[in-house]
Design a protein around this motif. Structure first.
Motif, mmCIF file in Angstrom:
data_model
loop_
_atom_site.group_PDB
_atom_site.id
_atom_site.type_symbol
_atom_site.label_atom_id
_atom_site.label_comp_id
_atom_site.label_asym_id
_atom_site.label_seq_id
_atom_site.Cartn_x
_atom_site.Cartn_y
_atom_site.Cartn_z
ATOM 1 N N ASP A 136 92.367 66.741 -30.090
ATOM 2 C CA ASP A 136 91.721 66.206 -31.287
ATOM 3 C C ASP A 136 90.295 66.725 -31.413
ATOM 4 O O ASP A 136 89.904 67.285 -32.446
ATOM 5 C CB ASP A 136 91.742 64.675 -31.207
ATOM 6 N N LEU A 137 89.509 66.575 -30.356
ATOM 7 C CA LEU A 137 88.127 67.047 -30.406
ATOM 8 C C LEU A 137 88.077 68.562 -30.537
ATOM 9 O O LEU A 137 87.263 69.098 -31.303
ATOM 10 C CB LEU A 137 87.368 66.596 -29.149
ATOM 11 N N HIS A 140 88.402 69.804 -34.119
ATOM 12 C CA HIS A 140 87.188 69.671 -34.924
ATOM 13 C C HIS A 140 86.084 70.611 -34.434
ATOM 14 O O HIS A 140 85.276 71.103 -35.238
ATOM 15 C CB HIS A 140 86.718 68.214 -34.920
ATOM 16 N N TRP A 221 84.994 60.595 -27.685
ATOM 17 C CA TRP A 221 85.110 60.620 -29.145
ATOM 18 C C TRP A 221 86.525 60.950 -29.588
ATOM 19 O O TRP A 221 87.185 61.801 -29.005
ATOM 20 C CB TRP A 221 84.137 61.658 -29.704
ATOM 21 N N THR A 222 86.998 60.280 -30.644
ATOM 22 C CA THR A 222 88.246 60.633 -31.305
ATOM 23 C C THR A 222 88.022 60.591 -32.799
ATOM 24 O O THR A 222 87.188 59.819 -33.296
ATOM 25 C CB THR A 222 89.399 59.674 -30.951
ATOM 26 N N SER A 223 88.769 61.389 -33.539
ATOM 27 C CA SER A 223 88.607 61.388 -34.988
ATOM 28 C C SER A 223 89.050 60.059 -35.582
ATOM 29 O O SER A 223 88.471 59.583 -36.568
ATOM 30 C CB SER A 223 89.406 62.535 -35.606
ATOM 31 N N ALA A 226 86.230 57.722 -35.297
ATOM 32 C CA ALA A 226 85.160 58.107 -36.216
ATOM 33 C C ALA A 226 85.488 57.670 -37.639
ATOM 34 O O ALA A 226 84.613 57.208 -38.375
ATOM 35 C CB ALA A 226 84.942 59.611 -36.158
ATOM 36 N N VAL A 227 86.760 57.811 -38.030
ATOM 37 C CA VAL A 227 87.163 57.391 -39.376
ATOM 38 C C VAL A 227 87.026 55.885 -39.516
ATOM 39 O O VAL A 227 86.537 55.375 -40.535
ATOM 40 C CB VAL A 227 88.614 57.837 -39.661
#
Length: 241
Positions: A136-137, A140, A221-223, A226-227
């Motif tokens: 995932d990271l 991005h 961190w994960t998206s 963050a969302v």
């Protein structure tokens, strides 16, 4: 044996690799805009039709030239420090592009990644994954890096300008731009032509990005998180809002 037979030099067989190497060398000399199939044929001392046995057209030639240039980038170094591995590889890519200043424009002009570019990007993604970054990271990260992964960055505008103080009328209308332009000098021979993409600026941004990615990795961190934070579902500490 006659004198003519004794002095005859066998013609080197033409193949795709020789065509591409000659095209890269010729573009280095005369520039990419002056490169044509006819000019390349003259350089190789063959008729133009002989080239089409190895490259179907000019676009396929440019694809092959992009791949030949990317193939010059150093392989990833060994070691557990993924930031060092990635940084050294990207700076190797930059050195390659500085040797072939036309290459950045050719790479950007391709309608899709060529095989060598895909292999390079796959390898770079592997370096992030080997460093422990999640898929995932890494996804991005690859987007955030963009062309910087290949050793160049496209600036929004050219701030090189002529030497000396900025034009008073320009400075009056755009005072902050004029102030920034006056604070530093930049390389005229950058990887993307005019602008701020000199070595210092490139490495500054590269280190900033890599440090930021490392910080996100340490924080887990994960998206998805963050969302949720952006939507106000959770706070910056990851707890429900």
């Amino acid at each position: 044996m006659t004198r003519q037979e004794a002095t005859h030099t066998p013609r080197i067989p033409l193949n795709r690799d020789r065509v591409l190497r000659a095209a890269v060398a010729l573009a280095d000399t005369i520039g990419i805009d002056a490169l044509s199939m006819r000019r390349l044929a003259q350089e190789l001392d063959v008729v133009p039709m002989a080239l089409y046995k190895h490259v179907a057209n000019k676009e396929e030639l440019l694809d092959g030239m992009a791949d030949a240039v990317v193939a010059e980038i150093d392989p990833p170094a060994a070691g557990p420090d993924w930031q060092r591995v990635v940084r050294e590889r990207i700076l190797s890519a930059r050195r390659v592009l500085l040797r072939h200043p036309w290459a950045a424009r050719v790479i950007e002009s391709r309608t899709g990644p060529t095989p060598a570019v895909l292999a390079y990007l796959d390898s770079m993604a592997g370096s992030f994954r080997d460093g422990g970054l999640s898929a995932d990271l890494t996804h991005h990260v690859m987007h955030a890096m963009g062309s910087r992964l290949l050793g160049f960055s496209q600036e929004l505008f050219d701030t090189s300008g002529p030497p000396g103080p900025p034009d008073p009328a320009f400075a009056a209308r755009y005072p902050h731009i004029a102030e920034l332009a006056a604070t530093a000098a930049h390389d005229a021979g950058s990887a993307v032509g005019g602008g701020c993409d000199d070595q210092f600026e490139f490495e500054f941004a590269l280190d900033l990005l890599l440090d930021g990615f490392a910080s996100l990795h340490r924080r887990g961190w994960t998206s998805a998180r963050a969302v949720r934070a952006a939507c106000g579902e959770i706070g910056s500490d990851g707890r429900p809002a």
